[in-house]
Design an enzyme around this catalytic site. Structure first.
Site, PDB file in Angstrom:
ATOM      1  N   HIS A 203      71.213  50.190  64.455  1.00 53.05           N
ATOM      2  CA  HIS A 203      71.235  49.470  65.734  1.00 53.05           C
ATOM      3  C   HIS A 203      70.618  48.076  65.712  1.00 53.05           C
ATOM      4  O   HIS A 203      70.637  47.380  66.718  1.00 53.05           O
ATOM      5  CB  HIS A 203      70.527  50.286  66.820  1.00 53.05           C
TER       6      HIS A 203
HETATM    7  N1  UDP Z   1      65.678  58.463  68.173  1.00 53.70           N
HETATM    8  C1  UDP Z   1      66.057  59.463  69.051  1.00 53.70           C
HETATM    9  N2  UDP Z   1      67.388  59.738  69.177  1.00 53.70           N
HETATM   10  C2  UDP Z   1      68.345  59.085  68.479  1.00 53.70           C
HETATM   11  C3  UDP Z   1      67.942  58.069  67.570  1.00 53.70           C
HETATM   12  C4  UDP Z   1      66.596  57.768  67.461  1.00 53.70           C
HETATM   13  O1  UDP Z   1      65.218  60.094  69.686  1.00 53.70           O
HETATM   14  O2  UDP Z   1      69.532  59.372  68.651  1.00 53.70           O
HETATM   15  C5  UDP Z   1      64.245  58.151  68.058  1.00 53.70           C
HETATM   16  C6  UDP Z   1      63.718  58.138  66.647  1.00 53.70           C
HETATM   17  O3  UDP Z   1      63.426  59.440  66.210  1.00 53.70           O
HETATM   18  C7  UDP Z   1      62.488  57.254  66.787  1.00 53.70           C
HETATM   19  C8  UDP Z   1      62.902  56.270  67.842  1.00 53.70           C
HETATM   20  O4  UDP Z   1      64.014  56.836  68.518  1.00 53.70           O
HETATM   21  O5  UDP Z   1      61.388  57.989  67.253  1.00 53.70           O
HETATM   22  C9  UDP Z   1      63.273  54.997  67.158  1.00 53.70           C
HETATM   23  O6  UDP Z   1      63.865  54.174  68.030  1.00 53.70           O
HETATM   24  P1  UDP Z   1      64.853  53.026  67.574  1.00 53.70           P
HETATM   25  O7  UDP Z   1      65.390  53.316  66.221  1.00 53.70           O
HETATM   26  O8  UDP Z   1      65.793  52.848  68.705  1.00 53.70           O
HETATM   27  O9  UDP Z   1      63.909  51.758  67.585  1.00 53.70           O
HETATM   28  P2  UDP Z   1      62.968  51.072  66.516  1.00 53.70           P
HETATM   29  O10 UDP Z   1      62.019  52.094  65.999  1.00 53.70           O
HETATM   30  O11 UDP Z   1      63.842  50.495  65.445  1.00 53.70           O
HETATM   31  O12 UDP Z   1      62.279  50.012  67.291  1.00 53.70           O
END
Ligand code: UDP
Length: 352
Positions: A203
Site C-alpha cells: 500500500h
Molecule cells: N493490518 C490489518 N489488516 C490488513 C492489513 C494490515 O489489520 O488487512 C494491520 C497489520 O497487521 C498492522 C497494521 O495493519 O498491524 C499495519 O498497517 P499498515 O500496513 O496499513 O500501515 P503501516 O504500518 O505501513 O504504517
C-alpha cells in the site's frame, strides 16, 4: 490531566488500542479521542474499534480524500476547533500520517504540549509523505516516545539532546498489541486459506503511485503464485484502485482488508511475509516469520541487521529471488528488539 488523542488511520487504531487501555487503567488521566476519518471504510476503521475494544471516538471528523495538503489543512482547522473547545493539557499523536502532523501542529500553535508515540523513526527518504510527517511532528513534540534505540540515535543526530524535550525509549507499542491480541486470533470468515501460503501486503504510495513499480510488483506476485506458493493478499483500497487503473492482471488470492485478529491468524500460519508496510515488518518478526520488504529503505533497520528481513525494492527479479530463497524460513531470534511488550504501560506511567 486531560489528554486529547488524535488518530485516523489503521495502524494508529492498533497502536491506540493498547495505549488507551493503559491510560484508562493507570488512573489520573482522562482521555478524549478524536478520529480524523482519514481511514473510513468499515474494514479499515470500524472493525478495529469493534475487535480491539478501543473507546468510541468522542469526535469523528470525517476528513478523507483529496491531496495531502488539502487533507492536512482541513484536519488542522478541525482539530484546532476541537482543541479550543476541549482545552486539553496535552495532545497525544501516533506515527507518521497526515492526522499525526495535523494534530501535532494544531496543538503546538495553541501552546499545548505534544507527546509523539513512535518518535525518531527515519527512512531518510524525503519523498515519502510519512517521512515529512514524522520529522515535523518530532520537531514540535516535547515528549518523544521512541520505539527503538535506533530512533533515539536518530534524534540525537538531529540535535534533540540539547533541546528542552524528553526522549524516552519505551519500546514499540505494536509488540504490546501483537502479544495481547495473539491469544484472540480469528480465522478470516468465508475464505479458504491455502496451505503454505505467502502473506503479502502492499500500500505504500511509492509503490502504488508509480505504475512501473506497481507493475513490477504485480508481475512478481503472479510469478511467486505460480512457482513457489499461493500468495494471500488482503488488498488495501488504494492499491485496489491503482491496480485497476493500470489494468494489471493479478492472479493471486486477493481478499478484502481483514481485521487485526484475522491478520494475526494469517501471520501465525504463513510461510513468508512479503510487504511494504512498516508495522507488518515487525509483526513478521513477532510471529517468527522471515520478511521480504518491497521498499528501498526501512525505518526498522534492526530487523535488517538481525538478518530476518531483506530490502528488495520493487524489482521483479529481486522480489522473486528473495522470496524463493527465504520461503519457509522460521525466525527463532529471541532478541528483544522492541522492548518486550511493556511500551503502553511505560507511556501511561510517563504521562501520569
Ligand atoms: N493490518 C490489518 N489488516 C490488513 C492489513 C494490515 O489489520 O488487512 C494491520 C497489520 O497487521 C498492522 C497494521 O495493519 O498491524 C499495519 O498497517 P499498515 O500496513 O496499513 O500501515 P503501516 O504500518 O505501513 O504504517
Amino acid at each position: 490531566m486531560k489528554l486529547l488523542t488524535i488518530i485516523g488511520a489503521r495502524p494508529q487504531f492498533i497502536k491506540a488500542s493498547v495505549v488507551s487501555k493503559a491510560i484508562a487503567e493507570i488512573g489520573g488521566l482522562a482521555e478524549t479521542i478524536v478520529h480524523t476519518g482519514q481511514h473510513f471504510d468499515d474494514n479499515m476503521s470500524d472493525i478495529f474499534f469493534d475487535q480491539l475494544g478501543i473507546p468510541r471516538p468522542d469526535f469523528l471528523l470525517n476528513i478523507h480524500g483529496g491531496s495531502h495538503g488539502a487533507m492536512t489543512g482541513r484536519m488542522l482547522s478541525e482539530v484546532e476547533r476541537v482543541m479550543l473547545a476541549e482545552k486539553p493539557d496535552r495532545v497525544l499523536v501516533y506515527g507518521d500520517t497526515n492526522s499525526t502532523l495535523a494534530g501535532a501542529l494544531a496543538a503546538a500553535k495553541l501552546n499545548i504540549p505534544v507527546a509523539h508515540i513512535e518518535a525518531g523513526l527515519r527512512s531518510f527518504n524525503m519523498r515519502m509523505p510519512e517521512e515529512i510527517n514524522r520529522i515535523l511532528t518530532d520537531q514540535v513534540s516535547d515528549l518523544l516516545f521512541c520505539p527503538t534505540q535506533a530512533a533515539v540515535e536518530n534524534l540525537s543526530q538531529e540535535g534533540f539532546l540539547g533541546k528542552p524535550v524528553k526522549i524516552l525509549n519505551v519500546g514499540d507499542v505494536m509488540q504490546d498489541s501483537a502479544l495481547f491480541f495473539s491469544q484472540r486470533e480469528r480465522a478470516p470468515e468465508g475464505i479458504d486459506v491455502p496451505n503454505g501460503f505467502i502473506l503479502a501486503t502492499l500500500h505504500r504510495a511509492e509503490n502504488t503511485d508509480d505504475p512501473a513499480r506497481l507493475k513490477s510488483i504485480v508481475v512478481a506476485l503472479n510469478k511467486l503464485q505460480s512457482t513457489v506458493a499461493p500468495v494471500v493478499l488482503p488488498l488495501h483500497p488504494r492499491t485496489r484502485e491503482a491496480i485497476s487503473r493500470c489494468g494489471l492482471p493479478l492472479n493471486v488470492s486477493v481478499i478484502k482488508p481483514v481485521g487485526y485478529l484475522e491478520m494475526i491468524w494469517l501471520l501465525q500460519r504463513c510461510n513468508l511475509v512479503l510487504t511494504d508496510s512498516g508495522g507488518v515488518q515487525k509483526e513478521a518478526f513477532f510471529f517468527g516469520k522471515y520478511c521480504v520488504t518491497m521498499r528501498d529503505q526501512t525505518e526498522w533497520i534492526e530487523l535488517i541487521q538481525a538478518g530476518v528481513n531483506v530490502l528488495v525494492g520493487a524489482d521483479e527479479n529481486n522480489i522473486v529471488t528473495a522470496a524463493t530463497k527465504h520461503y519457509g524460513k522460521q525466525v527463532e531470534d529471541q532478541r528483544q528488539l522492541y522492548g518486550g511488550g511493556q511500551a503502553a504501560e511505560r507511556i501511561a506511567q510517563y504521562l501520569q
